[in-house]
Design a protein around this motif. Structure first.
Motif, short mmCIF file in Angstrom:
data_model
loop_
_atom_site.label_atom_id
_atom_site.label_comp_id
_atom_site.label_asym_id
_atom_site.label_seq_id
_atom_site.Cartn_x
_atom_site.Cartn_y
_atom_site.Cartn_z
N LYS A 154 4.01 -17.21 19.30
CA LYS A 154 3.90 -18.14 20.34
C LYS A 154 4.89 -19.41 20.14
CE LYS A 154 -1.05 -17.31 20.74
NZ LYS A 154 -2.62 -17.85 20.38
N ALA A 155 4.88 -19.64 18.69
CA ALA A 155 6.04 -20.71 18.49
C ALA A 155 7.30 -20.57 19.10
CB ALA A 155 6.13 -21.16 17.08
N VAL A 156 7.66 -19.30 18.82
CA VAL A 156 9.31 -19.05 19.31
C VAL A 156 9.32 -18.71 20.72
CG1 VAL A 156 10.85 -16.98 19.31
CG2 VAL A 156 9.61 -17.62 17.21
N LEU A 157 8.12 -18.31 21.48
CA LEU A 157 8.38 -18.08 23.11
C LEU A 157 8.09 -19.55 23.81
CD1 LEU A 157 6.24 -15.01 23.21
CD2 LEU A 157 8.57 -15.17 22.93
N ARG A 158 7.64 -20.47 23.26
CA ARG A 158 7.14 -21.69 23.55
C ARG A 158 8.45 -22.32 24.32
NH1 ARG A 158 4.07 -24.27 19.36
NH2 ARG A 158 2.52 -22.90 20.14
N GLY A 159 8.18 -22.81 25.60
CA GLY A 159 9.18 -23.47 26.20
C GLY A 159 10.39 -22.72 26.90
N LYS A 160 10.18 -21.10 26.69
CA LYS A 160 11.30 -20.40 27.25
C LYS A 160 10.83 -19.27 28.09
CE LYS A 160 14.36 -21.57 23.71
NZ LYS A 160 13.87 -21.82 22.43
N VAL A 161 11.94 -18.66 28.72
CA VAL A 161 11.25 -17.52 29.74
C VAL A 161 11.82 -16.22 28.75
CG1 VAL A 161 12.05 -16.26 31.68
CG2 VAL A 161 12.06 -18.82 31.74
N ASN A 162 10.81 -15.44 28.60
CA ASN A 162 11.16 -14.35 27.60
C ASN A 162 10.69 -12.99 28.07
OD1 ASN A 162 11.01 -16.06 24.95
ND2 ASN A 162 9.22 -16.80 26.09
N VAL A 163 11.35 -11.81 27.61
CA VAL A 163 11.38 -10.62 28.14
C VAL A 163 11.10 -9.75 27.09
CG1 VAL A 163 13.64 -10.30 28.48
CG2 VAL A 163 12.12 -8.55 29.64
N PHE A 164 10.12 -8.92 27.15
CA PHE A 164 10.04 -7.75 25.80
C PHE A 164 10.98 -6.61 26.10
CE2 PHE A 164 6.28 -10.07 25.07
CZ PHE A 164 6.19 -9.74 23.76
N GLU A 205 6.47 -9.73 37.34
CA GLU A 205 5.90 -11.01 37.45
C GLU A 205 6.03 -11.76 36.07
OE1 GLU A 205 1.74 -10.81 38.66
OE2 GLU A 205 1.51 -12.93 37.92
N LEU A 206 6.35 -13.09 36.17
CA LEU A 206 6.31 -13.91 35.03
C LEU A 206 4.85 -14.34 34.78
CD1 LEU A 206 9.41 -16.39 35.27
CD2 LEU A 206 8.98 -14.68 33.61
N ILE A 207 4.32 -14.21 33.39
CA ILE A 207 3.06 -14.68 33.02
C ILE A 207 3.33 -15.97 32.34
CG2 ILE A 207 1.21 -13.95 31.58
CD1 ILE A 207 2.36 -11.22 32.10
N GLU A 208 2.69 -16.97 32.43
CA GLU A 208 2.74 -18.18 31.92
C GLU A 208 1.63 -18.10 30.54
OE1 GLU A 208 1.95 -21.97 33.90
OE2 GLU A 208 2.91 -23.01 32.39
N LEU A 209 2.40 -18.49 29.51
CA LEU A 209 1.21 -18.34 28.16
C LEU A 209 0.66 -19.64 28.09
CD1 LEU A 209 4.10 -16.40 26.02
CD2 LEU A 209 2.10 -15.51 27.35
N PRO A 210 -0.58 -19.64 27.58
CA PRO A 210 -1.52 -20.86 27.20
C PRO A 210 -0.67 -21.73 26.38
CG PRO A 210 -2.82 -19.06 27.16
CD PRO A 210 -1.48 -18.38 27.53
N SER A 211 0.01 -20.91 25.37
CA SER A 211 0.73 -21.54 24.21
C SER A 211 2.07 -22.20 24.68
CB SER A 211 0.75 -20.51 23.02
OG SER A 211 1.46 -19.46 23.51
N LEU A 216 7.69 -11.97 30.99
CA LEU A 216 7.96 -11.04 32.12
C LEU A 216 6.94 -9.96 31.58
CD1 LEU A 216 9.71 -11.36 34.51
CD2 LEU A 216 10.98 -9.31 33.70
N ASP A 217 6.05 -9.54 32.76
CA ASP A 217 5.12 -8.55 32.53
C ASP A 217 5.83 -7.11 32.50
OD1 ASP A 217 5.51 -8.03 35.09
OD2 ASP A 217 3.59 -8.02 35.86
N THR A 218 7.15 -6.83 32.61
CA THR A 218 7.79 -5.59 32.71
C THR A 218 8.99 -5.84 31.63
OG1 THR A 218 7.43 -5.70 35.00
CG2 THR A 218 9.21 -4.12 34.26
N PRO A 219 9.11 -4.74 30.82
CA PRO A 219 10.10 -4.86 29.92
C PRO A 219 11.53 -4.80 30.47
CG PRO A 219 8.62 -3.24 29.36
CD PRO A 219 8.30 -3.72 30.60
N GLY A 220 12.33 -5.49 29.64
CA GLY A 220 13.78 -5.34 30.03
C GLY A 220 14.62 -4.59 29.32
N PHE A 221 15.91 -4.39 29.72
CA PHE A 221 16.94 -3.64 29.10
C PHE A 221 16.38 -2.09 28.87
CE2 PHE A 221 17.46 -8.10 27.52
CZ PHE A 221 18.70 -8.18 28.02
#
Ligand SMILES: Nc1nc2c(ncn2[C@@H]2O[C@H](COP(=O)(O)OP(=O)(O)OP(=O)(O)O)[C@@H](O)[C@H]2O)c(=O)[nH]1
Ligand SMILES: [Zn+2]
Length: 294
Positions: A154-164, A205-211, A216-221
């Motif tokens: 959560k701490a690493v993802l905070r404030g960023k747009v992330n993709v798994f 879809e981008l999911i906003e995290l409570p933290s 992104l709800d779809t994996p990338g790469f």
């Protein structure tokens, strides 16, 4: 009223923009169509909203993009969470290394996420950690049932747009669900799903995290995406080699066959991980063959 926001998803000509704690269903101004610009999920936009609740909001402006990925098509991704299971399925470290390269190539910072840590002895974690900590990328060990590492993530993802990113069955959906309780992305048995590709028809879809931050709800790469970089640039994607590379006799040393190679010396006396170097040799050979084929 003009607001600044981010596009979370696009469906049927509508773009859902989050701005100031609300989500607006917006349309793209006709002008974009003429200019052949398509708003993308992840785009930072300016929208015009009238005081009339029922009227449509319009995207007036798309702010310059920091990055853009093709599959899925998404803008402004900051980080790729490269995910492997430590077992079930067995980790594929060549694929892990390739995903680290792809992320850097696209200007997206990789984070290494090793899941199912509840299923392996602690010694395994130590070994993997030793191999990857010299990259400088965050290495996070996660267990979904034991909730290990979720707070670190959560701490690493905070404030960023992330993709798994990562292969099927490693727990990407399970982790995303743990980051946002109540989300209920579909989780399946590892054996059930080989070769099904159930992500192909989904809307992204981008999911906003409570933290804080977005996932992104779809994996990338896609794991199948071919790495197409000149083999001589491969070394640029190995931050853990760069210090030893200063000792190479040749400035453009590829660390493969050259005499006086600082990287090979560092591998020999274990300042560089043997696993990482063997992976490098393997990917280098692959890039070489690939080039011969085309
Ligand atoms: N023991 C253990 N099992 C886990 C963990 N995380 C996920 N699983 C299980 O692994 C299986 C696959 O998990 P998913 O979340 O569907 O994997 P995925 O990466 O999203 O897979 P795709 O959607 O096919 O890409 C499920 O049975 C999960 O319950 C974990 O940390 N520990
Ligand atoms: Zn060298």
């Amino acid at each position: 009223m003009r607001l600044k926001g981010i596009i979370l998803k696009g469906i049927g000509g509508f773009y859902y923009v989050e701005a100031g704690d609300r989500i607006y269903a917006t349309r793209a101004r006709g002008l974009f169509r003429n200019e052949k610009i398509k708003p993308l999920v992840g785009d930072q936009v300016e929208i015009d909203v009238t005081s009339d609740e029922d009227s449509e909001a319009y995207i007036q402006k798309i702010l310059p993009r920091k990055s853009r990925l093709q599959r899925p098509e998404v803008a402004n991704v900051d980080q790729v969470i490269v995910t492997m299971a430590l077992t079930n399925p067995s980790p594929n470290f060549i694929l892990l290394d390739k995903l680290l390269i792809l992320g850097q190539y696209h200007g997206v910072r990789p984070v290494i996420c090793l899941n199912k840590s509840d299923l392996v002895p602690p010694g395994v974690l130590e070994e993997v950690k030793r191999d990857y900590e010299a990259t400088g990328f965050d290495v996070i060990f996660v267990s979904v049932p034991e909730l290990t590492g979720i707070e670190d993530l959560k701490a690493v993802l905070r404030g960023k747009v992330n993709v798994f990113a990562g292969p099927s069955g490693v727990g990407k959906s399970s982790i995303t669900n743990a980051l946002k309780p109540g989300l209920a992305l579909k989780v399946g048995e590892v054996s059930e799903r080989i070769g099904r590709g159930r992500h192909t028809t989904r809307h992204t879809e981008l999911i906003e995290l409570p933290s804080g931050g977005f996932v992104l709800d779809t994996p990338g790469f896609s794991s199948l995406e071919i790495l197409q970089i000149p083999k001589d640039t491969l070394k640029d994607y190995y931050p853990d080699f760069s210090e030893a590379a200063r000792d190479c006799r040749y400035r453009d040393c590829s660390h493969i066959n050259e005499p006086g190679c600082g990287v090979k010396e560092a591998v020999a006396d274990r300042r560089i991980s043997q696993n990482r170097y063997h992976g490098y040799q393997y990917i280098y050979e692959e890039l070489k063959k690939q080039k011969e084929r085309y």
